[in-house]
Scaffold this motif. Structure first.
Motif, short mmCIF file in Angstrom:
data_model
loop_
_atom_site.label_atom_id
_atom_site.label_comp_id
_atom_site.label_asym_id
_atom_site.label_seq_id
_atom_site.Cartn_x
_atom_site.Cartn_y
_atom_site.Cartn_z
N ARG A 52 0.88 -1.17 0.00
CA ARG A 52 0.00 0.00 0.00
C ARG A 52 0.92 1.22 0.00
NH1 ARG A 52 -5.07 0.73 1.44
NH2 ARG A 52 -5.22 -1.23 2.55
N ASN A 53 1.07 1.82 -1.17
CA ASN A 53 2.02 2.92 -1.29
C ASN A 53 1.22 4.22 -1.42
OD1 ASN A 53 4.08 4.64 -1.88
ND2 ASN A 53 5.12 3.24 -3.30
N ASP A 54 1.14 4.96 -0.30
CA ASP A 54 0.28 6.14 -0.28
C ASP A 54 0.79 7.27 -1.16
OD1 ASP A 54 -1.58 4.95 1.34
OD2 ASP A 54 -0.60 5.59 3.20
N SER A 55 2.07 7.21 -1.55
CA SER A 55 2.60 8.29 -2.40
C SER A 55 2.23 8.07 -3.87
CB SER A 55 4.11 8.40 -2.24
OG SER A 55 4.72 7.22 -2.67
N LYS A 56 1.70 6.88 -4.17
CA LYS A 56 1.27 6.61 -5.55
C LYS A 56 -0.24 6.56 -5.61
CE LYS A 56 5.30 4.11 -7.32
NZ LYS A 56 5.80 2.84 -7.89
N GLN A 57 -0.80 6.91 -6.75
CA GLN A 57 -2.25 6.88 -6.97
C GLN A 57 -2.53 5.67 -7.86
OE1 GLN A 57 -5.19 7.81 -5.87
NE2 GLN A 57 -4.70 9.98 -5.69
N PRO A 58 -2.78 4.48 -7.27
CA PRO A 58 -2.90 3.28 -8.11
C PRO A 58 -4.17 3.25 -8.95
CG PRO A 58 -3.33 2.74 -5.82
CD PRO A 58 -2.98 4.20 -5.85
N LEU A 59 -4.08 2.56 -10.08
CA LEU A 59 -5.26 2.38 -10.94
C LEU A 59 -6.20 1.35 -10.31
CD1 LEU A 59 -6.63 2.91 -13.74
CD2 LEU A 59 -5.35 0.94 -14.60
N PHE A 60 -5.59 0.30 -9.73
CA PHE A 60 -6.38 -0.78 -9.11
C PHE A 60 -6.28 -0.68 -7.59
CE2 PHE A 60 -5.26 -2.58 -13.28
CZ PHE A 60 -6.53 -2.91 -13.74
#
Ligand code: PNS
Length: 166
Positions: free
Chosen positions: A37-45
């Motif tokens: 869970r990488n909060d600095s990235k905005q995942p697509l899924f």
């Protein structure tokens, strides 16, 4: 029992990731693919979708399981009774970040080793980011990602059906 942890965002899993998992599964007794869970990235899924997709892609590998983690990777690895982090190294451009991460993880826990594995040469140009961009623009991604990911990308990006792939 030698357990290796293969961490990453897996947003989504590509054929390059799968190739690395398959290689690691031949060397280690157990491989845990750990979706971060990488909060600095905005995942697509979502986290659950990324985990489900990895699970569908590795279902043919009996010694591979899927999990998720938050917090420090080295703490997760230690909690899994493991001492090994697997990371894929595609090209020299990956090296600087991976080297920094491996040394930092060693500073955080000197018992944890990072092992770099190189995917098959035909996958060295692949990344989740590039695959998502091609898929968004309707390009053919069928040779870049496993079937469950192809279907999920189609569903997520082109639910009405206008794509050139699948
Ligand atoms: O697939 P990615 O995005 O390259 O994976 C990066 C990942 C998730 C392995 C890395 O960001 C990570 O380990 N995050 C967990 C937090 C942590 O331990 N940070 C310190 C690493 S030096």
């Amino acid at each position: 029992m030698r357990t290796a942890v293969y961490p990453g965002s897996f947003d989504p899993m590509t054929n390059g990731h799968l190739d690395v998992v398959q290689r690691a599964a031949k060397i280690f007794d157990r491989v845990v693919v750990a979706v971060a869970r990488n909060d600095s990235k905005q995942p697509l899924f979502t986290m659950q979708q990324r985990q489900d997709l990895v699970a569908a892609c590795v279902s043919h590998l009996p010694n591979v399981s899927v999990d998720s983690f938050t917090g420090l990777l080295v703490d997760y690895v230690a909690g899994m009774q493991s001492q090994v982090i697997i990371r894929g190294l595609r090209a020299i451009s990956d090296f600087e970040f991976e080297f920094q991460m491996a040394l930092m993880n060693r500073k955080l826990n000197e018992h944890v080793e990072t092992i770099f594995m190189t995917p098959k040469d035909t996958y060295t140009f692949l990344s989740s980011g590039i695959v998502k961009e091609i898929a968004k623009l309707g390009g053919d991604i069928t040779s870049f990602v496993p079937l469950p990911v192809q279907a999920a990308l189609k569903e997520r990006l082109h639910p009405s059906g206008t794509t050139y792939f699948v």
